[in-house]
Design a protein around this motif. Structure first.
Motif, PDB file in Angstrom:
ATOM      1  N   VAL A 208       0.872  -1.180   0.000  1.00  0.00           N
ATOM      2  CA  VAL A 208       0.000   0.000   0.000  1.00  0.00           C
ATOM      3  C   VAL A 208       0.906   1.225   0.000  1.00  0.00           C
ATOM      4  CG1 VAL A 208      -1.753   1.308   1.274  1.00  0.00           C
ATOM      5  CG2 VAL A 208      -1.791  -1.194   1.296  1.00  0.00           C
ATOM      6  N   SER A 209       0.576   2.204  -0.835  1.00  0.00           N
ATOM      7  CA  SER A 209       1.300   3.475  -0.812  1.00  0.00           C
ATOM      8  C   SER A 209       0.302   4.611  -0.650  1.00  0.00           C
ATOM      9  CB  SER A 209       2.124   3.672  -2.085  1.00  0.00           C
ATOM     10  OG  SER A 209       1.279   3.840  -3.197  1.00  0.00           O
ATOM     11  N   ALA A 210       0.778   5.692  -0.075  1.00  0.00           N
ATOM     12  CA  ALA A 210      -0.059   6.884   0.116  1.00  0.00           C
ATOM     13  C   ALA A 210       0.776   8.110  -0.222  1.00  0.00           C
ATOM     14  CB  ALA A 210      -0.572   6.958   1.542  1.00  0.00           C
ATOM     15  N   THR A 211       0.147   9.051  -0.940  1.00  0.00           N
ATOM     16  CA  THR A 211       0.786  10.303  -1.309  1.00  0.00           C
ATOM     17  C   THR A 211      -0.084  11.446  -0.825  1.00  0.00           C
ATOM     18  OG1 THR A 211       1.643   9.238  -3.301  1.00  0.00           O
ATOM     19  CG2 THR A 211       1.757  11.642  -3.225  1.00  0.00           C
ATOM     20  N   THR A 212       0.536  12.424  -0.147  1.00  0.00           N
ATOM     21  CA  THR A 212      -0.198  13.598   0.320  1.00  0.00           C
ATOM     22  C   THR A 212      -0.067  14.719  -0.705  1.00  0.00           C
ATOM     23  OG1 THR A 212       1.747  14.302   1.598  1.00  0.00           O
ATOM     24  CG2 THR A 212       0.026  13.068   2.776  1.00  0.00           C
ATOM     25  N   TYR A 213      -1.146  15.503  -0.826  1.00  0.00           N
ATOM     26  CA  TYR A 213      -1.204  16.613  -1.776  1.00  0.00           C
ATOM     27  C   TYR A 213      -1.769  17.854  -1.093  1.00  0.00           C
ATOM     28  CZ  TYR A 213      -0.483  13.268  -5.544  1.00  0.00           C
ATOM     29  OH  TYR A 213       0.046  12.304  -6.364  1.00  0.00           O
ATOM     30  N   THR A 214      -1.583  18.984  -1.745  1.00  0.00           N
ATOM     31  CA  THR A 214      -2.203  20.226  -1.303  1.00  0.00           C
ATOM     32  C   THR A 214      -3.712  20.124  -1.537  1.00  0.00           C
ATOM     33  OG1 THR A 214      -1.860  21.203  -3.481  1.00  0.00           O
ATOM     34  CG2 THR A 214      -0.162  21.614  -1.812  1.00  0.00           C
ATOM     35  N   ASP A 215      -4.466  21.083  -1.019  1.00  0.00           N
ATOM     36  CA  ASP A 215      -5.926  21.081  -1.179  1.00  0.00           C
ATOM     37  C   ASP A 215      -6.352  21.067  -2.638  1.00  0.00           C
ATOM     38  OD1 ASP A 215      -6.606  21.135   1.547  1.00  0.00           O
ATOM     39  OD2 ASP A 215      -6.234  23.280   1.621  1.00  0.00           O
ATOM     40  N   ASP A 216      -5.605  21.742  -3.492  1.00  0.00           N
ATOM     41  CA  ASP A 216      -5.989  21.832  -4.903  1.00  0.00           C
ATOM     42  C   ASP A 216      -5.365  20.728  -5.751  1.00  0.00           C
ATOM     43  OD1 ASP A 216      -3.372  22.682  -4.852  1.00  0.00           O
ATOM     44  OD2 ASP A 216      -3.818  24.740  -5.445  1.00  0.00           O
ATOM     45  N   ASN A 217      -4.699  19.752  -5.116  1.00  0.00           N
ATOM     46  CA  ASN A 217      -4.149  18.585  -5.789  1.00  0.00           C
ATOM     47  C   ASN A 217      -3.037  18.944  -6.772  1.00  0.00           C
ATOM     48  OD1 ASN A 217      -3.989  15.828  -6.035  1.00  0.00           O
ATOM     49  ND2 ASN A 217      -5.711  15.652  -7.438  1.00  0.00           N
TER      50      ASN A 217
ATOM     51  N   TYR B 132       0.203  19.926  -5.885  1.00  0.00           N
ATOM     52  CA  TYR B 132       1.574  19.754  -5.431  1.00  0.00           C
ATOM     53  C   TYR B 132       1.664  18.570  -4.476  1.00  0.00           C
ATOM     54  CZ  TYR B 132       6.147  20.893  -3.532  1.00  0.00           C
ATOM     55  OH  TYR B 132       7.448  20.836  -3.145  1.00  0.00           O
ATOM     56  N   GLY B 133       2.440  17.557  -4.862  1.00  0.00           N
ATOM     57  CA  GLY B 133       2.665  16.405  -4.001  1.00  0.00           C
ATOM     58  C   GLY B 133       3.578  16.776  -2.846  1.00  0.00           C
ATOM     59  N   LEU B 134       3.187  16.419  -1.641  1.00  0.00           N
ATOM     60  CA  LEU B 134       3.936  16.805  -0.449  1.00  0.00           C
ATOM     61  C   LEU B 134       4.819  15.686   0.087  1.00  0.00           C
ATOM     62  CD1 LEU B 134       0.998  18.648   1.302  1.00  0.00           C
ATOM     63  CD2 LEU B 134       2.940  19.698   0.125  1.00  0.00           C
ATOM     64  N   GLY B 135       4.357  14.455   0.017  1.00  0.00           N
ATOM     65  CA  GLY B 135       5.129  13.332   0.538  1.00  0.00           C
ATOM     66  C   GLY B 135       4.529  12.021   0.112  1.00  0.00           C
ATOM     67  N   LYS B 136       5.345  10.960   0.145  1.00  0.00           N
ATOM     68  CA  LYS B 136       4.869   9.633  -0.241  1.00  0.00           C
ATOM     69  C   LYS B 136       5.571   8.591   0.621  1.00  0.00           C
ATOM     70  CE  LYS B 136       4.190   6.533  -4.118  1.00  0.00           C
ATOM     71  NZ  LYS B 136       4.254   6.354  -5.556  1.00  0.00           N
ATOM     72  N   ARG B 137       4.813   7.577   1.027  1.00  0.00           N
ATOM     73  CA  ARG B 137       5.349   6.447   1.777  1.00  0.00           C
ATOM     74  C   ARG B 137       4.625   5.191   1.312  1.00  0.00           C
ATOM     75  NH1 ARG B 137       8.497   9.806   2.892  1.00  0.00           N
ATOM     76  NH2 ARG B 137       9.264  10.451   4.931  1.00  0.00           N
ATOM     77  N   SER B 138       5.293   4.030   1.488  1.00  0.00           N
ATOM     78  CA  SER B 138       4.633   2.766   1.184  1.00  0.00           C
ATOM     79  C   SER B 138       5.007   1.728   2.235  1.00  0.00           C
ATOM     80  CB  SER B 138       4.992   2.269  -0.219  1.00  0.00           C
ATOM     81  OG  SER B 138       6.294   1.760  -0.259  1.00  0.00           O
ATOM     82  N   THR B 139       4.159   0.730   2.337  1.00  0.00           N
ATOM     83  CA  THR B 139       4.419  -0.374   3.253  1.00  0.00           C
ATOM     84  C   THR B 139       5.494  -1.261   2.648  1.00  0.00           C
ATOM     85  OG1 THR B 139       2.779  -1.836   2.236  1.00  0.00           O
ATOM     86  CG2 THR B 139       2.003  -0.390   4.011  1.00  0.00           C
TER      87      THR B 139
ATOM     88  N   LEU C 230      -5.370  16.456   0.643  1.00  0.00           N
ATOM     89  CA  LEU C 230      -5.817  15.229  -0.018  1.00  0.00           C
ATOM     90  C   LEU C 230      -4.787  14.122   0.169  1.00  0.00           C
ATOM     91  CD1 LEU C 230      -6.807  16.889  -3.416  1.00  0.00           C
ATOM     92  CD2 LEU C 230      -8.399  16.142  -1.643  1.00  0.00           C
ATOM     93  N   VAL C 231      -5.258  12.871   0.156  1.00  0.00           N
ATOM     94  CA  VAL C 231      -4.379  11.706   0.181  1.00  0.00           C
ATOM     95  C   VAL C 231      -4.817  10.766  -0.925  1.00  0.00           C
ATOM     96  CG1 VAL C 231      -3.539   9.735   1.508  1.00  0.00           C
ATOM     97  CG2 VAL C 231      -4.039  11.868   2.670  1.00  0.00           C
ATOM     98  N   TRP C 232      -3.865  10.328  -1.728  1.00  0.00           N
ATOM     99  CA  TRP C 232      -4.107   9.369  -2.808  1.00  0.00           C
ATOM    100  C   TRP C 232      -3.536   8.045  -2.332  1.00  0.00           C
ATOM    101  CZ3 TRP C 232      -6.951   9.338  -7.019  1.00  0.00           C
ATOM    102  CH2 TRP C 232      -6.652   8.488  -8.069  1.00  0.00           C
ATOM    103  N   ILE C 233      -4.357   6.977  -2.286  1.00  0.00           N
ATOM    104  CA  ILE C 233      -3.947   5.691  -1.729  1.00  0.00           C
ATOM    105  C   ILE C 233      -3.989   4.644  -2.841  1.00  0.00           C
ATOM    106  CG2 ILE C 233      -4.430   3.936   0.013  1.00  0.00           C
ATOM    107  CD1 ILE C 233      -5.892   6.219   1.564  1.00  0.00           C
TER     108      ILE C 233
ATOM    109  N   LEU D 204       1.161   3.700   8.188  1.00  0.00           N
ATOM    110  CA  LEU D 204       1.991   4.598   7.378  1.00  0.00           C
ATOM    111  C   LEU D 204       1.879   6.014   7.937  1.00  0.00           C
ATOM    112  CD1 LEU D 204       1.190   3.679   3.650  1.00  0.00           C
ATOM    113  CD2 LEU D 204       3.333   3.313   4.865  1.00  0.00           C
ATOM    114  N   ASP D 205       3.010   6.665   8.088  1.00  0.00           N
ATOM    115  CA  ASP D 205       3.044   8.085   8.431  1.00  0.00           C
ATOM    116  C   ASP D 205       3.608   8.814   7.230  1.00  0.00           C
ATOM    117  OD1 ASP D 205       2.076   8.265  11.186  1.00  0.00           O
ATOM    118  OD2 ASP D 205       3.786   6.968  11.626  1.00  0.00           O
ATOM    119  N   VAL D 206       2.787   9.678   6.627  1.00  0.00           N
ATOM    120  CA  VAL D 206       3.157  10.345   5.383  1.00  0.00           C
ATOM    121  C   VAL D 206       3.308  11.841   5.646  1.00  0.00           C
ATOM    122  CG1 VAL D 206       2.587  10.619   2.946  1.00  0.00           C
ATOM    123  CG2 VAL D 206       1.742   8.622   4.193  1.00  0.00           C
ATOM    124  N   PRO D 207       4.465  12.408   5.308  1.00  0.00           N
ATOM    125  CA  PRO D 207       4.665  13.835   5.563  1.00  0.00           C
ATOM    126  C   PRO D 207       3.829  14.723   4.647  1.00  0.00           C
ATOM    127  CG  PRO D 207       6.564  12.923   4.409  1.00  0.00           C
ATOM    128  CD  PRO D 207       5.640  11.780   4.713  1.00  0.00           C
TER     129      PRO D 207
END
Length: 151
Positions: A82-91, A93-100, A125-128, A113-116
């Motif tokens: 599983v991976s997760a990527t954090t984004y700004t409110d308007d999607n 700019y990607g802020l951080g990504k982590r995966s198991t 937003l978070v894209w999983i 997962l702790d994603v910065p």
């Protein structure tokens, strides 16, 4: 006199600790994601790939998100993560990504997962996604936001 001063100091210090106590996880918004939780943003529920899926919770902190959940690996589907990527409110700019780590055994695996999201206010937003052993995304859920899937 010395005992009385020490007792007063202890009371004052205890009061300061109680006033300055950090916020607990219960003070932050929590959203749900998974195969039956469709984001309000209009994205797909998920992530789901056949009978393999991920589900869980997203806790929204000021400079990141915390995901706790389960990854189900269906028989014959191979290794998954599983991976997760954090984004700004308007999607934009990607802020951080982590995966198991890669999980290969069939069944249900718990993950954390702790994603910065190192910007004021944190992620909007978070894209999983579900990924394979080459870190290629094979199925993603929609953009989960702070108000999506709130239980």
């Amino acid at each position: 006199m010395l005992k009385k001063a020490a007792a007063c100091l202890a009371v004052v210090l205890t009061g300061l600790v109680l006033v300055a106590a950090p916020a607990s996880a219960a003070d932050y918004p929590v959203s749900y994601f998974g195969p039956t939780v469709k984001p309000k943003s209009g994205g797909e529920a998920g992530p789901v790939h056949g009978a393999t899926w991920a589900r869980g919770t997203i806790t929204w902190y000021g400079r990141g998100v915390h995901l706790e959940g389960e990854l189900r690996i269906a028989p014959g589907s191979g290794c998954r993560r599983v991976s997760a990527t954090t984004y700004t409110d308007d999607n934009d700019y990607g802020l951080g990504k982590r995966s198991t780590s890669l999980k290969c055994a069939e069944g249900v695996h718990k993950f954390v997962l702790d994603v910065p999201a190192d910007r004021p206010g944190g992620a909007g937003l978070v894209w999983i996604c579900l990924g394979d052993d080459a870190l290629k995304s094979i199925a993603c859920g929609g953009d989960y936001g702070r108000g999506d899937g709130v239980g």
